[in-house]
Design a protein around this motif. Structure first.
Motif, PDB file in Angstrom:
ATOM      1  N   GLN A 131       0.857  -1.144   0.000  1.00 28.49           N
ATOM      2  CA  GLN A 131       0.193   0.179   0.114  1.00 28.49           C
ATOM      3  C   GLN A 131       0.908   1.478  -0.031  1.00 28.49           C
ATOM      4  OE1 GLN A 131      -3.484  -0.073  -0.074  1.00 28.49           O
ATOM      5  NE2 GLN A 131      -2.785  -2.215  -0.724  1.00 28.49           N
ATOM      6  N   SER A 147       1.854   5.825  -2.820  1.00 32.00           N
ATOM      7  CA  SER A 147       0.783   5.086  -2.229  1.00 32.00           C
ATOM      8  C   SER A 147      -0.524   4.435  -3.163  1.00 32.00           C
ATOM      9  CB  SER A 147       0.221   6.185  -1.110  1.00 32.00           C
ATOM     10  OG  SER A 147      -0.993   5.586  -0.468  1.00 32.00           O
ATOM     11  N   ARG A 148      -1.287   3.720  -2.468  1.00 32.07           N
ATOM     12  CA  ARG A 148      -2.234   3.281  -3.372  1.00 32.07           C
ATOM     13  C   ARG A 148      -3.630   4.162  -3.337  1.00 32.07           C
ATOM     14  NH1 ARG A 148      -1.311  -0.922  -6.853  1.00 32.07           N
ATOM     15  NH2 ARG A 148      -0.046  -2.613  -6.071  1.00 32.07           N
TER      16      ARG A 148
END
Length: 180
Positions: A131, A147-148
Motif C-alpha cells: 500500500q 501510495s495506493r
C-alpha cells in the motif's frame, strides 16, 4: 508526462550506476511480487526533477503486465493549464522473477536496444500490504513516495521518511504532491 518526462528516468542511465562518494550502497526490499505491485499508485511526495517540472499535482502511475512478461507504465499528472499530461513507457525486471530492481523506458520502443534509454527503478521500501512504497536508484538523485490511495496516514508517512533518512536520503528535499 511532458517531452522531458518521456525521457524521464532514462537520463539517469547516462550517469555511472554507483552510490555517491562516502555513501553506502542503497538497499532495496528483499523481493518484489510484481503481480501485487500492479495497478495504480499515487505520488505522495518526490524529489523535484527536471522531467516533472510542468506537473502541479494529481500525479499517478499505473502498472500493468504485458503478455511478453514486461510491464506497461502509464504516468499521469495535471499541468498548470488544468489539462492532464500522460507518458506511457515500459519496464522490465532485472535479476530474476522476484527482483525489486527494474529498468524503465519512456523513450520510443525502437530505441529500446540502447542501454542509455533505460533508467533504474528500485523499490527500496514497501509495506507488507503493498500500500505504501518508496522508489529510487543507486545515486539517490530521484525519490518517489507512492501510495495506493491519494492520502497517507501521517504516522505511516513519517515512519517511511525516517527509514529513507536512515538509508542516506536528504529527506529535506522531499516535496509533497498535491492530490486533491
Amino acid at each position: 508526462m511532458t517531452a522531458l518526462l518521456l525521457l524521464g528516468l532514462s537520463w539517469n542511465a547516462l550517469a555511472a550506476d554507483v552510490a555517491p562518494a562516502g555513501a553506502r550502497p542503497l538497499s532495496t526490499i528483499a523481493s518484489l511480487d510484481v503481480p501485487r505491485y500492479m495497478g495504480t499508485w499515487y505520488e505522495i511526495a518526490k524529489f523535484p526533477n527536471r522531467f516533472q517540472k510542468k506537473c502541479v499535482g494529481f500525479t499517478s502511475a499505473t502498472y500493468s503486465a504485458l503478455a511478453d512478461g514486461t510491464l506497461q507504465v502509464r504516468n499521469r499528472c495535471r499541468m498548470d493549464n488544468g489539462q492532464f499530461d500522460e507518458a506511457v513507457g515500459a519496464a522490465r525486471q532485472v535479476g530474476g522473477p522476484d527482483s525489486p530492481r527494474l529498468k524503465v523506458r519512456f523513450a520510443p520502443a525502437f530505441l529500446s536496444f540502447l542501454p542509455m534509454v533505460w533508467g533504474d527503478y528500485w523499490v527500496i521500501d514497501l509495506d507488507a500490504g503493498y500500500q505504501l512504497a518508496a522508489v529510487s536508484e543507486q545515486k539517490r538523485e530521484f525519490l518517489w513516495i507512492l501510495s495506493r490511495t491519494p492520502k497517507v496516514d501521517p504516522a505511516r508517512y513519517r515512519a517511511l521518511v525516517a527509514r529513507l533518512e536512515a538509508q542516506g536520503f536528504d529527506v529535506s528535499k522531499l516535496v509533497p504532491t498535491r492530490q486533491e
